[in-house]
Design an enzyme around this catalytic site. Structure first.
Site, short mmCIF file in Angstrom:
data_model
loop_
_atom_site.label_atom_id
_atom_site.label_comp_id
_atom_site.label_asym_id
_atom_site.label_seq_id
_atom_site.Cartn_x
_atom_site.Cartn_y
_atom_site.Cartn_z
N ASP A 164 -40.03 54.70 160.63
CA ASP A 164 -40.00 55.41 161.90
C ASP A 164 -40.31 54.47 163.06
O ASP A 164 -40.58 53.28 162.87
CB ASP A 164 -41.03 56.55 161.86
CG ASP A 164 -40.63 57.70 162.75
OD1 ASP A 164 -39.57 57.60 163.40
OD2 ASP A 164 -41.36 58.71 162.79
N LYS A 165 -40.29 54.99 164.26
CA LYS A 165 -40.55 54.23 165.48
C LYS A 165 -41.92 53.55 165.41
O LYS A 165 -42.93 54.17 165.10
CB LYS A 165 -40.49 55.16 166.69
CG LYS A 165 -40.82 54.46 168.01
CD LYS A 165 -40.81 55.46 169.15
CE LYS A 165 -41.22 54.77 170.45
NZ LYS A 165 -41.26 55.72 171.59
#
Length: 468
Positions: A164-165
């Protein structure tokens, strides 16, 4: 009267037959005349080739329409010169663009990256991602084509996990088709320092880095002062050292995650009835404690078959809440039941994909292909972690106070769902058997779960081991 009619009928038949006989005799005479003419012309043909061709042309007409000459015209490309190779002509046609056929095979690539300044691993137009920079480097090195870059599925590109980010990776694995000879340093020369390719190995033709992965290990690094609620000042945070009692308490809570449980409360848009909410955790421990920039840090290691969106961060968040006495340890029974519980999500800064496991693949193909344990790259991986990943985590904790700001928000956190969330949980059943929208899931979700002989199976395929 009837006799007269009969006689008239007989005469009519005779007249008709006589007329047909006359016409037939006339046709026969005409046909005989034509045959005589043809015979006379053929009889006049001499044995010379020129006379034969002239007579045939006179009889047939356009000789180019004959079947023999059509076949002969198709063979005009034939060259009687025996010194020429079959199919060779005096003038060779040149392609508009230079073309070089490169033999490509399925490869497994090990890479690491610091994801602090990226919007995750997976390609996302308009924002910086790890895949975008990696594919650009492969294109510049001419290991993939423009078509492969525009559509990575042409090269059968697949990542083992969709981080994820802001999430980093020490050992990420991707699979794609590449030339047999690949220079890793040539790729790294075209990558930013925060992304590094460690090795490329030949894999089986049907190798898929996501589906062939049987487990993943993540690490989560955090300052140890988070386990002590009385520590608030910066000076006290740097001076704090975790006690043996706190160390045992952390491991006690983390051990509760081990085995197969229903993690519908540890992600988004998941329900207790959804088979994909079942996840198998193999281990979760506080692995080590170390000093960095005058502050003590702890590294947690969790190994599981697969993870859903935000699952690890919520597991860490709930553990911190229990150790800090924000909630009682009895909540662990509640979060794995049908009840809806709002669990705090820890910051993503300290989360790192540490290792991707291919033990089953290695055991099956050890005689024909290299194993994907990557043990020979451990030194390079550790060096990259200490140069690129850990400094950003330490900087984010000390300078940006990532965990400290999150702890302030957690003080007012309510573990009970709101009326609106309870309403949605009961009424919205359209997603009960939906696929995951996670970042790290490799299991193709099925419609039903079967439990037999201590093993949870999705449509007969043994995927999740049940807790003993």
């Amino acid at each position: 009267m009837s006799v007269r009619l009969f006689n008239i009928l007989i005469k009519s038949v005779r007249i008709v037959c006589l007329s047909r006989h006359i016409n037939l005799r006339a046709d026969l005479r005409q046909f005989s005349t034509m045959a005589d003419v043809a015979s006379e012309k053929i009889a006049n043909i001499t044995e010379t080739d020129k006379d034969v061709e002239n007579k045939i042309e006179e009889i047939v007409g356009d000789k180019s329409r004959t079947r023999y000459n059509r076949r002969k015209q198709k063979r005009k490309w034939e060259d009687p010169d025996p010194n020429k190779i079959d199919g060779e002509s005096d003038e060779k046609k040149l392609c508009d663009k230079p073309f070089e056929r490169i033999k490509k095979k399925k490869m497994a690539m090990l890479l690491g990256y610091c994801g602090v300044n990226y919007y995750g691993m997976q390609r996302n137009p308009g924002v910086p991602t790890i895949e975008e920079d990696l594919l650009k480097a492969l294109l510049d090195a001419k290991y993939i084509t423009e078509e492969d870059f525009a559509n990575q599925q042409n090269a059968q590109f697949q990542r083992s996990s969709r981080t994820d980010k802001g999430v980093s990776a020490a050992r990420q694995v991707v699979s794609l088709k590449l030339p047999l000879e690949v220079d890793v340093e040539e790729i790294n020369a075209r990558l930013p320092p925060c992304i590094k390719v460690f090795s490329v190995k030949r894999a089986t033709n049907k190798f898929n880095s996501k589906s062939k992965c049987n487990a993943r290990t993540y690490s989560y690094t955090l300052p140890t002062y988070v386990f002590e609620p009385a520590i608030t000042r910066v000076e006290d945070r740097k001076a704090y050292r975790i006690t043996a009692e706190k160390h045992s308490k952390v491991n006690e809570v983390l051990a509760a995650y081990k085995g197969t449980k229903n993690y519908h409360n540890f992600t988004e848009k998941k329900y207790f009835q959804d088979p994909s909410a079942l996840r198998y955790m193999m281990s979760f421990t506080l692995e080590r404690v170390f000093m960095e920039s005058e502050m003590e840090f702890a590294e947690l290691l969790v190994k599981g078959q697969s993870f859903m969106l935000h699952q690890i961060r919520k597991m860490v968040g709930l553990m911190i809440a229990i150790v800090r006495n924000h909630t009682d340890i009895s909540i662990l029974d509640k979060v794995f039941s049908k009840e809806k519980v709002m669990i705090p999500t820890a910051p993503g800064l300290g989360l790192v994909l540490d290792k991707v496991h291919y033990e089953r693949y290695g055991a099956r193909y050890k005689e024909s292909h290299d194993t994907l344990d990557w043990d020979d790259q451990d030194e390079a991986v550790q060096r990259f972690k200490h140069e690129q990943i850990f400094p950003n985590i330490i900087k984010g904790e000390i300078e940006d106070n990532s965990m400290g700001l999150w702890l302030e928000k957690m003080k007012g956190h309510s573990y009970e769902p709101s009326d609106e969330s309870e309403k949605n949980d009961v009424s919205d059943t359209k997603n009960i058997n939906s696929f995951d929208d996670d970042r790290d899931d490799d299991i193709a979700q099925k419609d039903s779960v079967q439990v037999c002989d201590g093993v949870v199976s999705l449509d007969g395929d043994t995927l999740i081991e049940k807790q003993e």
